[in-house]
Design a protein around this motif. Structure first.
Motif, PDB file in Angstrom:
ATOM      1  N   ALA A   1       0.672  -4.589  12.451  1.00 24.53           N
ATOM      2  CA  ALA A   1      -0.657  -4.537  11.841  1.00 24.53           C
ATOM      3  C   ALA A   1      -1.449  -3.352  12.390  1.00 24.53           C
ATOM      4  O   ALA A   1      -2.159  -2.666  11.645  1.00 24.53           O
ATOM      5  CB  ALA A   1      -1.412  -5.839  12.102  1.00 24.53           C
ATOM      6  N   GLU A   2      -1.351  -3.103  13.679  1.00 26.21           N
ATOM      7  CA  GLU A   2      -2.049  -1.962  14.282  1.00 26.21           C
ATOM      8  C   GLU A   2      -1.545  -0.651  13.690  1.00 26.21           C
ATOM      9  O   GLU A   2      -2.332   0.252  13.380  1.00 26.21           O
ATOM     10  CB  GLU A   2      -1.849  -1.958  15.800  1.00 26.21           C
ATOM     11  CG  GLU A   2      -2.742  -2.939  16.544  1.00 26.21           C
ATOM     12  CD  GLU A   2      -2.703  -2.700  18.032  1.00 26.21           C
ATOM     13  OE1 GLU A   2      -1.740  -2.035  18.503  1.00 26.21           O
ATOM     14  OE2 GLU A   2      -3.610  -3.163  18.738  1.00 26.21           O
ATOM     15  N   ALA A   3      -0.226  -0.550  13.566  1.00 27.00           N
ATOM     16  CA  ALA A   3       0.355   0.676  13.013  1.00 27.00           C
ATOM     17  C   ALA A   3      -0.090   0.881  11.570  1.00 27.00           C
ATOM     18  O   ALA A   3      -0.366   2.010  11.147  1.00 27.00           O
ATOM     19  CB  ALA A   3       1.881   0.612  13.096  1.00 27.00           C
ATOM     20  N   PHE A   4      -0.164  -0.216  10.814  1.00 29.94           N
ATOM     21  CA  PHE A   4      -0.601  -0.104   9.421  1.00 29.94           C
ATOM     22  C   PHE A   4      -2.061   0.313   9.349  1.00 29.94           C
ATOM     23  O   PHE A   4      -2.430   1.174   8.541  1.00 29.94           O
ATOM     24  CB  PHE A   4      -0.404  -1.435   8.688  1.00 29.94           C
ATOM     25  CG  PHE A   4      -0.834  -1.394   7.254  1.00 29.94           C
ATOM     26  CD1 PHE A   4       0.014  -0.888   6.275  1.00 29.94           C
ATOM     27  CD2 PHE A   4      -2.093  -1.844   6.875  1.00 29.94           C
ATOM     28  CE1 PHE A   4      -0.393  -0.839   4.952  1.00 29.94           C
ATOM     29  CE2 PHE A   4      -2.503  -1.797   5.554  1.00 29.94           C
ATOM     30  CZ  PHE A   4      -1.648  -1.286   4.586  1.00 29.94           C
ATOM     31  N   GLU A   5      -2.919  -0.295  10.179  1.00 33.36           N
ATOM     32  CA  GLU A   5      -4.342   0.042  10.149  1.00 33.36           C
ATOM     33  C   GLU A   5      -4.572   1.502  10.476  1.00 33.36           C
ATOM     34  O   GLU A   5      -5.490   2.134   9.958  1.00 33.36           O
ATOM     35  CB  GLU A   5      -5.117  -0.854  11.127  1.00 33.36           C
ATOM     36  CG  GLU A   5      -5.270  -2.284  10.657  1.00 33.36           C
ATOM     37  CD  GLU A   5      -5.962  -2.380   9.311  1.00 33.36           C
ATOM     38  OE1 GLU A   5      -6.922  -1.621   9.077  1.00 33.36           O
ATOM     39  OE2 GLU A   5      -5.542  -3.206   8.483  1.00 33.36           O
ATOM     40  N   ALA A   6      -3.723   2.063  11.333  1.00 36.02           N
ATOM     41  CA  ALA A   6      -3.847   3.482  11.669  1.00 36.02           C
ATOM     42  C   ALA A   6      -3.551   4.369  10.465  1.00 36.02           C
ATOM     43  O   ALA A   6      -4.003   5.522  10.404  1.00 36.02           O
ATOM     44  CB  ALA A   6      -2.896   3.826  12.818  1.00 36.02           C
ATOM     45  N   GLN A   7      -2.802   3.836   9.501  1.00 39.77           N
ATOM     46  CA  GLN A   7      -2.435   4.600   8.304  1.00 39.77           C
ATOM     47  C   GLN A   7      -3.319   4.268   7.105  1.00 39.77           C
ATOM     48  O   GLN A   7      -3.251   4.942   6.073  1.00 39.77           O
ATOM     49  CB  GLN A   7      -0.978   4.296   7.924  1.00 39.77           C
ATOM     50  CG  GLN A   7       0.049   4.697   8.944  1.00 39.77           C
ATOM     51  CD  GLN A   7       0.239   6.205   8.991  1.00 39.77           C
ATOM     52  OE1 GLN A   7       0.118   6.882   7.978  1.00 39.77           O
ATOM     53  NE2 GLN A   7       0.547   6.722  10.167  1.00 39.77           N
ATOM     54  N   ARG A   8      -4.148   3.227   7.210  1.00 40.01           N
ATOM     55  CA  ARG A   8      -4.850   2.688   6.045  1.00 40.01           C
ATOM     56  C   ARG A   8      -5.710   3.743   5.335  1.00 40.01           C
ATOM     57  O   ARG A   8      -5.662   3.869   4.105  1.00 40.01           O
ATOM     58  CB  ARG A   8      -5.716   1.490   6.421  1.00 40.01           C
ATOM     59  CG  ARG A   8      -6.461   0.891   5.235  1.00 40.01           C
ATOM     60  CD  ARG A   8      -7.366  -0.248   5.665  1.00 40.01           C
ATOM     61  NE  ARG A   8      -6.625  -1.435   6.033  1.00 40.01           N
ATOM     62  CZ  ARG A   8      -6.217  -2.363   5.174  1.00 40.01           C
ATOM     63  NH1 ARG A   8      -6.471  -2.207   3.862  1.00 40.01           N
ATOM     64  NH2 ARG A   8      -5.569  -3.428   5.584  1.00 40.01           N
ATOM     65  N   ASP A   9      -6.525   4.485   6.066  1.00 40.25           N
ATOM     66  CA  ASP A   9      -7.424   5.452   5.430  1.00 40.25           C
ATOM     67  C   ASP A   9      -6.646   6.504   4.652  1.00 40.25           C
ATOM     68  O   ASP A   9      -7.026   6.890   3.541  1.00 40.25           O
ATOM     69  CB  ASP A   9      -8.315   6.119   6.478  1.00 40.25           C
ATOM     70  CG  ASP A   9      -9.387   5.178   7.014  1.00 40.25           C
ATOM     71  OD1 ASP A   9      -9.606   4.122   6.389  1.00 40.25           O
ATOM     72  OD2 ASP A   9      -9.992   5.505   8.055  1.00 40.25           O
ATOM     73  N   ARG A  10      -5.551   6.987   5.252  1.00 41.86           N
ATOM     74  CA  ARG A  10      -4.741   7.994   4.559  1.00 41.86           C
ATOM     75  C   ARG A  10      -4.104   7.411   3.313  1.00 41.86           C
ATOM     76  O   ARG A  10      -4.091   8.049   2.245  1.00 41.86           O
ATOM     77  CB  ARG A  10      -3.666   8.541   5.501  1.00 41.86           C
ATOM     78  CG  ARG A  10      -2.830   9.682   4.889  1.00 41.86           C
ATOM     79  CD  ARG A  10      -1.765  10.133   5.870  1.00 41.86           C
ATOM     80  NE  ARG A  10      -0.800   9.084   6.138  1.00 41.86           N
ATOM     81  CZ  ARG A  10       0.253   8.832   5.365  1.00 41.86           C
ATOM     82  NH1 ARG A  10       0.473   9.562   4.275  1.00 41.86           N
ATOM     83  NH2 ARG A  10       1.090   7.868   5.677  1.00 41.86           N
ATOM     84  N   LEU A  11      -3.584   6.206   3.411  1.00 46.67           N
ATOM     85  CA  LEU A  11      -2.947   5.566   2.256  1.00 46.67           C
ATOM     86  C   LEU A  11      -3.960   5.318   1.143  1.00 46.67           C
ATOM     87  O   LEU A  11      -3.660   5.511  -0.040  1.00 46.67           O
ATOM     88  CB  LEU A  11      -2.305   4.246   2.675  1.00 46.67           C
ATOM     89  CG  LEU A  11      -1.163   4.351   3.693  1.00 46.67           C
ATOM     90  CD1 LEU A  11      -0.731   2.968   4.134  1.00 46.67           C
ATOM     91  CD2 LEU A  11       0.013   5.140   3.128  1.00 46.67           C
ATOM     92  N   ARG A  12      -5.177   4.904   1.519  1.00 40.37           N
ATOM     93  CA  ARG A  12      -6.224   4.685   0.521  1.00 40.37           C
ATOM     94  C   ARG A  12      -6.569   6.004  -0.173  1.00 40.37           C
ATOM     95  O   ARG A  12      -6.790   6.040  -1.390  1.00 40.37           O
ATOM     96  CB  ARG A  12      -7.466   4.090   1.171  1.00 40.37           C
ATOM     97  CG  ARG A  12      -8.526   3.663   0.164  1.00 40.37           C
ATOM     98  CD  ARG A  12      -9.823   3.277   0.840  1.00 40.37           C
ATOM     99  NE  ARG A  12      -9.666   2.097   1.683  1.00 40.37           N
ATOM    100  CZ  ARG A  12      -9.807   2.101   3.017  1.00 40.37           C
ATOM    101  NH1 ARG A  12     -10.084   3.230   3.654  1.00 40.37           N
ATOM    102  NH2 ARG A  12      -9.677   0.990   3.699  1.00 40.37           N
ATOM    103  N   ALA A  13      -6.604   7.104   0.592  1.00 38.26           N
ATOM    104  CA  ALA A  13      -6.896   8.415   0.008  1.00 38.26           C
ATOM    105  C   ALA A  13      -5.810   8.830  -0.971  1.00 38.26           C
ATOM    106  O   ALA A  13      -6.088   9.361  -2.053  1.00 38.26           O
ATOM    107  CB  ALA A  13      -7.045   9.459   1.115  1.00 38.26           C
ATOM    108  N   VAL A  14      -4.548   8.598  -0.613  1.00 39.07           N
ATOM    109  CA  VAL A  14      -3.437   8.918  -1.519  1.00 39.07           C
ATOM    110  C   VAL A  14      -3.573   8.127  -2.819  1.00 39.07           C
ATOM    111  O   VAL A  14      -3.488   8.674  -3.927  1.00 39.07           O
ATOM    112  CB  VAL A  14      -2.082   8.607  -0.847  1.00 39.07           C
ATOM    113  CG1 VAL A  14      -0.943   8.711  -1.867  1.00 39.07           C
ATOM    114  CG2 VAL A  14      -1.822   9.562   0.318  1.00 39.07           C
ATOM    115  N   ALA A  15      -3.781   6.818  -2.700  1.00 37.21           N
ATOM    116  CA  ALA A  15      -3.869   5.965  -3.889  1.00 37.21           C
ATOM    117  C   ALA A  15      -5.078   6.331  -4.743  1.00 37.21           C
ATOM    118  O   ALA A  15      -5.006   6.320  -5.977  1.00 37.21           O
ATOM    119  CB  ALA A  15      -3.939   4.493  -3.472  1.00 37.21           C
ATOM    120  N   HIS A  16      -6.192   6.684  -4.102  1.00 40.28           N
ATOM    121  CA  HIS A  16      -7.389   7.030  -4.875  1.00 40.28           C
ATOM    122  C   HIS A  16      -7.195   8.324  -5.635  1.00 40.28           C
ATOM    123  O   HIS A  16      -7.614   8.455  -6.790  1.00 40.28           O
ATOM    124  CB  HIS A  16      -8.597   7.128  -3.952  1.00 40.28           C
ATOM    125  CG  HIS A  16      -9.884   7.355  -4.679  1.00 40.28           C
ATOM    126  ND1 HIS A  16     -10.663   8.468  -4.489  1.00 40.28           N
ATOM    127  CD2 HIS A  16     -10.506   6.619  -5.633  1.00 40.28           C
ATOM    128  CE1 HIS A  16     -11.721   8.399  -5.287  1.00 40.28           C
ATOM    129  NE2 HIS A  16     -11.646   7.302  -5.990  1.00 40.28           N
TER     130      HIS A  16
END
Length: 305
Positions: A11-26
């Motif tokens: 979960a920690e590793a995913f949260e570290a990637q969340r903002d970047r992943l959201r930017a890609v999807a947006h």
């Protein structure tokens, strides 16, 4: 001494990637709500995986988000009349009277918004190749796996998308051609000249309209030309504008309230995308220019007749 709470490394590793992943999807989808849904789905898929078997978590997550986003884009294309997402990107609108220096700064700030509008005119595979490679530096061989194509074919998709984006994002540097194309389209819409409309529309043109009941999409020159009355009304009652840096039209009702905002994407002398907002509620929330004084005089004279 305070007690440390146990944490979930995945979960920690995913949260570290969340903002970047959201930017890609947006960037892929142009919708905050859809981007959040895609990121949440990526987390659900990750939670079902053996984390130890994933050697490159960032790459794995990018691939998953890319595939889910591609599925969403293809679903939209298969149902072009369906509403989707949380609407269109926010618009930055200035009247096209030769912007003053301070307005140039506003337009510079809107480059990211303009890109979202331009991306809407790309095919799903082009959009994914361009977004992942040019905006997020994902290697072509990884993008090729998402698309199920060769690396060479993926490079060609990205190159084609790049040319479209660059052509559409240079209205100020490309002379008056994009604006002249838009004016030709509007004049043909006023006259009801179907053949002229087809001449200035790209065969795969995409019309996206934000209406009170949701976002509606029409694909193809024939459909867009047949429904050009919206553009005719804007041409009759509107003023030339720059919408997120793209040539467009802003129109008002007689009482001065906004009627519509249209933005046009022009590539190689043809209109490849038209984005319109006609939802009064959305228009009321935008920071839009007030109508010129001449518009008020026109409205008063018309009501007095």
């Amino acid at each position: 001494m305070s007690e440390t709470r146990p944490t979930d490394p995945m979960a920690e590793a995913f949260e570290a990637q969340r903002d970047r992943l959201r930017a890609v999807a947006h960037r892929m989808l142009g919708s905050h709500a859809d981007a959040e849904d895609v990121v949440q789905e990526a987390w659900l898929r990750l939670s079902r995986q053996d984390a130890a078997a994933i050697r490159n978590l960032a790459g794995w997550l990018t691939t998953v988000v890319g595939r889910i986003s591609l599925d969403v884009l293809r679903s939209r294309q298969a149902r072009p009349e369906a509403s989707y997402g949380d609407g269109l990107p926010e618009f930055v609108v200035t009247l096209d009277d030769g912007p003053a220096p301070e307005e140039d700064a506003v337009l510079a700030d809107s480059v990211g918004l303009a890109l979202l509008v331009v991306l809407e005119s790309l095919r799903p595979s082009e959009r994914l190749a361009f977004v992942l490679h040019d905006l997020f530096a994902v290697p072509f061989d990884e993008i090729a796996q998402i698309l199920g194509r060769s690396t060479a074919a993926t490079k060609m998709l990205a190159s084609r998308a790049r040319r479209k984006v660059q052509a559409a994002q240079r209205p100020a540097d490309a002379g008056r051609e994009p604006r002249e194309v838009v004016q030709a389209f509007l004049a043909a819409a006023r006259r009801g000249d179907f053949e002229e409309l087809l001449r200035v529309l790209d065969p795969e043109v995409k019309l996206t309209v934000d209406t009170p009941s949701g976002v509606v999409v029409a694909l193809g020159a024939t459909k867009v030309a047949a429904g050009a009355q919206l553009s005719a009304d804007a041409a009759t009652h509107g003023r030339a504008a720059l919408v997120n840096g793209l040539p467009g039209v802003m129109s008002w009702r007689e009482d001065g309230t906004p009627l519509s905002v249209l933005a046009f994407t022009v590539v190689d002398g043809r209109i490849t995308g038209i984005t319109a907002v006609i939802d009064p509620a959305k228009l009321a929330l935008m920071d839009l220019p007030r109508p010129p004084r001449s518009h008020h005089r026109y409205g008063q004279r018309k009501r007095g007749q």
